[in-house]
Design a protein around this motif. Structure first.
Motif, PDB file in Angstrom:
ATOM      1  N   VAL A 236       0.954   2.410   7.044  1.00  0.00           N
ATOM      2  CA  VAL A 236       1.364   1.606   5.890  1.00  0.00           C
ATOM      3  C   VAL A 236       0.447   1.937   4.728  1.00  0.00           C
ATOM      4  N   GLU A 237       1.024   2.276   3.599  1.00  0.00           N
ATOM      5  CA  GLU A 237       0.224   2.513   2.400  1.00  0.00           C
ATOM      6  C   GLU A 237       0.730   1.636   1.267  1.00  0.00           C
ATOM      7  N   THR A 238      -0.152   1.368   0.320  1.00  0.00           N
ATOM      8  CA  THR A 238       0.219   0.538  -0.826  1.00  0.00           C
ATOM      9  C   THR A 238       0.049   1.334  -2.110  1.00  0.00           C
ATOM     10  N   THR A 239       0.971   1.099  -3.042  1.00  0.00           N
ATOM     11  CA  THR A 239       0.921   1.777  -4.340  1.00  0.00           C
ATOM     12  C   THR A 239       1.183   0.751  -5.433  1.00  0.00           C
ATOM     13  N   LEU A 240       0.284   0.685  -6.397  1.00  0.00           N
ATOM     14  CA  LEU A 240       0.440  -0.210  -7.541  1.00  0.00           C
ATOM     15  C   LEU A 240       0.512   0.635  -8.804  1.00  0.00           C
ATOM     16  N   ARG A 241       1.582   0.459  -9.571  1.00  0.00           N
ATOM     17  CA  ARG A 241       1.791   1.265 -10.765  1.00  0.00           C
ATOM     18  C   ARG A 241       2.161   0.370 -11.949  1.00  0.00           C
TER      19      ARG A 241
END
Length: 282
Positions: A98-103
């Motif tokens: 599981v990875e998280t990305t905030l943009r």
């Protein structure tokens, strides 16, 4: 390895999106990317100083700039908390990667940049600013479904274990694609499939329905067919309730329909009136 992109936004649907992504990820053996995009309007305030005198205007603009900076920090803090909480839910459900990305930017642009490497997109039915009183569908959902070429899993407000699946079948290209995907995907292994056509009983309609059912059965799935007359969204909503359906699978639109408004279409009406998650195919 298969890959899912799950869009979260801090709304009450965020937990459900994470839970649906975990369910799909486990069944597909997929990794999950949790994507949160803060829109440009969320991190900047308009100039509200109006036609104030020059000296007062300077002070007001300074105060607005300070408030803007504080608001941006709070939004980022909230976004990071939501991401970590969602990540923990997916990991606790058993998904190992599981990875998280905030943009910052536009959700549609960020999803488009990832779609080629993804097998499915997961999104909530309504966003943070949705009008629940009118069963309003989130504007990001409308835009995403119109643009997506991969299956889109639209999470309901809360997740429940999925045992029974209704596949809405009208014989069109997107419905045929949905049937093919159901017949081959491990997502549906061991689930009870109900294949539904809404229309008048005739030889051609029955033949198409039986052919689709045979394709699903050839994939090793238990399938029942239903052919009922009436208005599509009303008939399907009735069957969903009667058979306690947990997931609705259907084609979204053809290219011509995409040029029309999303609101008011049969697809949207079914998404608005059914409280179960919906898996959409272009």
């Amino acid at each position: 390895m298969a890959r899912l992109v799950a869009c979260i936004d801090g709304s009450i649907y965020s937990h459900s999106v994470a839970d649906h992504a975990a369910w799909a990820g486990l069944r597909l053996g997929a990794s999950v990317e949790l994507l949160q995009v803060l829109g440009r309007r969320e991190v900047s305030n308009a100039d509200l100083s109006g036609s104030l005198p020059a000296d007062a205007r300077v002070h007001v603009l300074d105060e607005l700039a300070e408030l803007d900076a504080q608001r941006a920090k709070l939004l980022l803090k909230k976004a990071r908390l939501v991401m970590e909480e969602s990540r923990a839910r997916v990991r606790d459900a058993g998904v190992p990667e599981v990875e998280t990305t905030l943009r910052h930017g536009d959700l549609l642009d960020e999803v488009a940049a990832r779609e080629a490497g993804a097998d499915m997109i997961v999104v909530g039915k309504r966003g943070e600013a949705a009008d629940f009183a009118r069963l309003h569908l989130g504007s990001n959902l409308e835009r995403l479904v119109r643009a997506a070429h991969k299956p889109v899993l639209v999470a309901s407000r809360g997740f429940r274990q999925i045992h029974r699946v209704l596949v809405a079948f009208d014989g069109g290209p997107s419905a045929l694609k949905a049937v093919d995907w159901v017949s081959r995907s491990p997502l549906f292994a061991g689930l009870a499939i109900h294949l539904v056509t809404v229309g008048q009983e005739d030889a051609q309609t029955r033949r198409r329905l039986d052919a689709a059912a045979a394709q699903i059965a050839a994939g090793g799935l238990a399938v029942e067919t239903h052919l009922e007359a009436g208005t599509p969204h009303e008939v399907i909503a009735s069957i969903v309730e009667r058979l306690r359906i947990d997931l609705l699978v259907m084609g979204a639109y053809g290219h011509t329909r995409l040029r029309n408004l999303f609101i008011g279409s049969t697809t949207t009406e079914m998404m608005r009136t059914n409280l179960v998650p919906v898996l959409l195919f272009r």
